[in-house]
Design a protein around this motif. Structure first.
Motif, PDB file in Angstrom:
ATOM      1  N   PHE A  19     -37.054 -22.103  15.002  1.00 58.71           N
ATOM      2  CA  PHE A  19     -36.750 -20.995  14.242  1.00 58.71           C
ATOM      3  C   PHE A  19     -35.896 -21.291  12.894  1.00 58.71           C
ATOM      4  O   PHE A  19     -34.949 -22.245  13.260  1.00 58.71           O
ATOM      5  N   VAL A  20     -36.572 -20.695  12.036  1.00 56.78           N
ATOM      6  CA  VAL A  20     -36.029 -21.217  10.607  1.00 56.78           C
ATOM      7  C   VAL A  20     -35.712 -19.875   9.813  1.00 56.78           C
ATOM      8  O   VAL A  20     -36.394 -19.044   9.608  1.00 56.78           O
ATOM      9  N   PRO A  21     -34.386 -19.511   9.428  1.00 62.12           N
ATOM     10  CA  PRO A  21     -33.937 -18.537   8.774  1.00 62.12           C
ATOM     11  C   PRO A  21     -34.733 -18.421   7.458  1.00 62.12           C
ATOM     12  O   PRO A  21     -34.918 -19.426   6.827  1.00 62.12           O
ATOM     13  N   HIS A  22     -35.031 -17.247   7.001  1.00 59.14           N
ATOM     14  CA  HIS A  22     -35.592 -17.057   5.661  1.00 59.14           C
ATOM     15  C   HIS A  22     -34.816 -17.937   4.458  1.00 59.14           C
ATOM     16  O   HIS A  22     -35.741 -18.763   3.707  1.00 59.14           O
ATOM     17  N   ASP A  23     -33.574 -18.205   4.499  1.00 62.00           N
ATOM     18  CA  ASP A  23     -32.885 -18.686   3.404  1.00 62.00           C
ATOM     19  C   ASP A  23     -33.070 -20.067   3.577  1.00 62.00           C
ATOM     20  O   ASP A  23     -32.442 -20.878   2.504  1.00 62.00           O
ATOM     21  N   ARG A  24     -33.519 -20.695   4.649  1.00 61.72           N
ATOM     22  CA  ARG A  24     -33.697 -22.086   4.928  1.00 61.72           C
ATOM     23  C   ARG A  24     -34.948 -22.703   4.857  1.00 61.72           C
ATOM     24  O   ARG A  24     -35.111 -23.936   4.735  1.00 61.72           O
ATOM     25  N   LEU A  25     -35.979 -21.820   4.516  1.00 59.28           N
ATOM     26  CA  LEU A  25     -37.339 -22.338   4.667  1.00 59.28           C
ATOM     27  C   LEU A  25     -37.748 -22.480   3.234  1.00 59.28           C
ATOM     28  O   LEU A  25     -37.515 -21.546   2.107  1.00 59.28           O
TER      29      LEU A  25
ATOM     30  N   CYS B 112     -37.890 -27.711   5.149  1.00 62.76           N
ATOM     31  CA  CYS B 112     -36.594 -26.691   4.938  1.00 62.76           C
ATOM     32  C   CYS B 112     -36.011 -27.079   3.602  1.00 62.76           C
ATOM     33  O   CYS B 112     -36.287 -28.323   3.187  1.00 62.76           O
TER      34      CYS B 112
ATOM     35  N   HIS C  69     -40.639 -17.743  13.312  1.00 60.42           N
ATOM     36  CA  HIS C  69     -40.595 -18.409  14.730  1.00 60.42           C
ATOM     37  C   HIS C  69     -41.849 -19.437  14.625  1.00 60.42           C
ATOM     38  O   HIS C  69     -42.815 -19.101  14.172  1.00 60.42           O
TER      39      HIS C  69
ATOM     40  N   GLU D  62     -38.162 -10.688  11.243  1.00 66.78           N
ATOM     41  CA  GLU D  62     -37.359  -9.719  10.115  1.00 66.78           C
ATOM     42  C   GLU D  62     -36.436 -10.889   9.449  1.00 66.78           C
ATOM     43  O   GLU D  62     -35.936 -10.818   8.456  1.00 66.78           O
ATOM     44  N   TYR D  63     -35.647 -11.693  10.428  1.00 64.24           N
ATOM     45  CA  TYR D  63     -34.366 -12.576   9.907  1.00 64.24           C
ATOM     46  C   TYR D  63     -35.107 -14.015   9.759  1.00 64.24           C
ATOM     47  O   TYR D  63     -34.360 -14.896   9.288  1.00 64.24           O
ATOM     48  N   GLY D  64     -36.572 -14.374   9.863  1.00 68.52           N
ATOM     49  CA  GLY D  64     -36.796 -15.816   9.693  1.00 68.52           C
ATOM     50  C   GLY D  64     -37.909 -15.860  10.380  1.00 68.52           C
ATOM     51  O   GLY D  64     -39.151 -15.120  10.567  1.00 68.52           O
TER      52      GLY D  64
END
Length: 91
Positions: free
Chosen positions: A46-52, A5, A24, A20-22
């Motif tokens: 679950f990791v949102p796209h902006d945190r990955l 992350c 899984h 869609e939002y991250g």
């Protein structure tokens, strides 16, 4: 798989699915009720796209992985200073 992350957190999962939002994350941690997820992987995160940052296969080690440092909080905006009325000292 290893999940990296942007804040430097690293953890493991067995598989992942982009949504869609991250992302899984799925794994098979020990579960007291073994029939609960019979045949289906258990979602473990679950990791949102902006945190990955990265998802890498187990055994791959990259020397280039250096997650971005968290950005410091923005300084609160200050009110502009009003000009002081003239006094005997600053005339």
């Amino acid at each position: 798989m290893q999940v990296y992350c942007t804040d430097g957190t690293v953890f493991r999962c067995r598989s992942f699915e982009v949504a869609e939002y991250g992302v899984h994350l799925y794994g098979t941690p020990p579960d007291a009720d073994e029939e609960r997820y019979a045949g289906d992987p258990e979602q473990v995160g679950f990791v949102p796209h902006d945190r990955l940052w990265y998802v890498l296969p187990e055994g791959v080690i990259s020397a280039a992985i250096q997650p971005a440092q968290p950005q410091p909080a923005a300084a609160p905006e200050t009110q502009p200073q009003r000009p002081q009325p003239p006094t005997a000292r600053n005339r």
